[in-house]
Design a protein around this motif. Structure first.
Motif, PDB file in Angstrom:
ATOM      1  N   UNK A   1      33.930  26.604  34.491  1.00  0.00           N
ATOM      2  CA  UNK A   1      33.655  27.079  33.141  1.00  0.00           C
ATOM      3  C   UNK A   1      33.556  28.612  33.118  1.00  0.00           C
ATOM      4  N   UNK A   2      33.075  29.185  34.201  1.00  0.00           N
ATOM      5  CA  UNK A   2      32.989  30.641  34.321  1.00  0.00           C
ATOM      6  C   UNK A   2      34.337  31.331  34.303  1.00  0.00           C
ATOM      7  N   UNK A   3      35.398  30.624  34.632  1.00  0.00           N
ATOM      8  CA  UNK A   3      36.738  31.219  34.538  1.00  0.00           C
ATOM      9  C   UNK A   3      37.055  31.595  33.093  1.00  0.00           C
ATOM     10  N   UNK A   4      36.591  30.782  32.172  1.00  0.00           N
ATOM     11  CA  UNK A   4      36.823  31.054  30.748  1.00  0.00           C
ATOM     12  C   UNK A   4      35.742  31.952  30.156  1.00  0.00           C
ATOM     13  N   UNK A   5      34.502  31.749  30.572  1.00  0.00           N
ATOM     14  CA  UNK A   5      33.358  32.493  30.027  1.00  0.00           C
ATOM     15  C   UNK A   5      32.603  33.202  31.148  1.00  0.00           C
ATOM     16  N   UNK A   6      33.189  34.241  31.721  1.00  0.00           N
ATOM     17  CA  UNK A   6      32.566  34.860  32.899  1.00  0.00           C
ATOM     18  C   UNK A   6      31.183  35.455  32.644  1.00  0.00           C
ATOM     19  N   UNK A   7      30.939  36.004  31.484  1.00  0.00           N
ATOM     20  CA  UNK A   7      29.630  36.597  31.218  1.00  0.00           C
ATOM     21  C   UNK A   7      28.585  35.549  30.873  1.00  0.00           C
ATOM     22  N   UNK A   8      28.978  34.550  30.140  1.00  0.00           N
ATOM     23  CA  UNK A   8      28.019  33.522  29.748  1.00  0.00           C
ATOM     24  C   UNK A   8      27.552  32.684  30.941  1.00  0.00           C
ATOM     25  N   UNK A   9      28.358  32.623  31.978  1.00  0.00           N
ATOM     26  CA  UNK A   9      28.009  31.824  33.153  1.00  0.00           C
ATOM     27  C   UNK A   9      27.383  32.665  34.270  1.00  0.00           C
TER      28      UNK A   9
ATOM     29  N   UNK B   1      36.061  44.327  35.583  1.00  0.00           N
ATOM     30  CA  UNK B   1      34.864  43.606  36.019  1.00  0.00           C
ATOM     31  C   UNK B   1      34.944  42.132  35.620  1.00  0.00           C
ATOM     32  N   UNK B   2      35.505  41.855  34.423  1.00  0.00           N
ATOM     33  CA  UNK B   2      35.674  40.462  33.998  1.00  0.00           C
ATOM     34  C   UNK B   2      36.621  39.721  34.941  1.00  0.00           C
ATOM     35  N   UNK B   3      37.696  40.393  35.354  1.00  0.00           N
ATOM     36  CA  UNK B   3      38.623  39.761  36.297  1.00  0.00           C
ATOM     37  C   UNK B   3      38.000  39.625  37.683  1.00  0.00           C
ATOM     38  N   UNK B   4      37.158  40.573  38.070  1.00  0.00           N
ATOM     39  CA  UNK B   4      36.448  40.450  39.348  1.00  0.00           C
ATOM     40  C   UNK B   4      35.527  39.231  39.322  1.00  0.00           C
ATOM     41  N   UNK B   5      34.827  39.039  38.206  1.00  0.00           N
ATOM     42  CA  UNK B   5      33.976  37.855  38.066  1.00  0.00           C
ATOM     43  C   UNK B   5      34.805  36.586  38.126  1.00  0.00           C
ATOM     44  N   UNK B   6      35.922  36.584  37.414  1.00  0.00           N
ATOM     45  CA  UNK B   6      36.795  35.406  37.428  1.00  0.00           C
ATOM     46  C   UNK B   6      37.298  35.115  38.838  1.00  0.00           C
ATOM     47  N   UNK B   7      37.559  36.156  39.606  1.00  0.00           N
ATOM     48  CA  UNK B   7      38.002  35.965  40.993  1.00  0.00           C
ATOM     49  C   UNK B   7      36.899  35.307  41.820  1.00  0.00           C
ATOM     50  N   UNK B   8      35.654  35.706  41.599  1.00  0.00           N
ATOM     51  CA  UNK B   8      34.530  35.092  42.316  1.00  0.00           C
ATOM     52  C   UNK B   8      34.399  33.626  41.908  1.00  0.00           C
ATOM     53  N   UNK B   9      34.442  33.355  40.599  1.00  0.00           N
ATOM     54  CA  UNK B   9      34.376  31.957  40.143  1.00  0.00           C
ATOM     55  C   UNK B   9      35.509  31.145  40.754  1.00  0.00           C
ATOM     56  N   UNK B  10      36.714  31.704  40.777  1.00  0.00           N
ATOM     57  CA  UNK B  10      37.871  30.994  41.322  1.00  0.00           C
ATOM     58  C   UNK B  10      37.698  30.740  42.820  1.00  0.00           C
TER      59      UNK B  10
END
Length: 137
Positions: free
Chosen positions: A58-66, A8-17
């Motif tokens: 910034x969400x790439x590094x901190x996906x939950x905080x963003x 899920x963290x990588x899925x979030x990072x993919x969305x941010x990216x």
């Protein structure tokens, strides 16, 4: 509280990216190379999209905080699609500009798919809010 899975963290990072790359291609060239002053609303939109892209980076590094940034993106696009695009489509008065923006806004479908909804519920709805007054001694 259950931990958010690595998937899920990588899925979030993919969305941010996706957002960062998309806005880097669409918005940042106009910021870096604009030759004339923007009209009021054009300038507002460009600056908001630029800020949004930086927060998503910034969400790439901190996906939950963003996550609030993605929630904002989800809410405004759902509102726009519901209140502007859908009525225009139903009435048969969808202009080319509304159609183009509708297509661009439809990308928002990836946000709820990647969103860790249990985490959102636990941290933003169920969890006690911050205090409103000075703590009693």
């Amino acid at each position: 509280m259950k931990e958010v899975s690595l998937f899920r963290l990588y899925a979030l990072r993919a969305v941010y990216l996706l957002i960062v790359v998309g806005l880097a291609l669409l918005v940042w060239p106009g910021i870096l190379h604009h030759s004339k002053p923007w009209e009021l609303m054009e300038g507002v939109v460009v600056c908001m999209l630029a800020a949004f892209s930086l927060l998503c980076a910034l969400g790439l590094r901190y996906p939950l905080q963003m996550l609030p940034v993605l929630l904002w993106e989800l809410v405004w696009k759902v509102l726009w699609l519901s209140l502007v695009a859908l009525p225009a489509w139903r009435s048969g008065n969808m202009s080319q500009a509304v159609l183009e923006n509708t297509i661009a806004c439809m990308v928002v479908i990836v946000v709820p798919l990647a969103m860790p909804w249990r985490y959102v519920f636990d941290h933003y709805l169920k969890k006690s809010g911050d205090r409103w007054r000075l703590a009693a001694n």
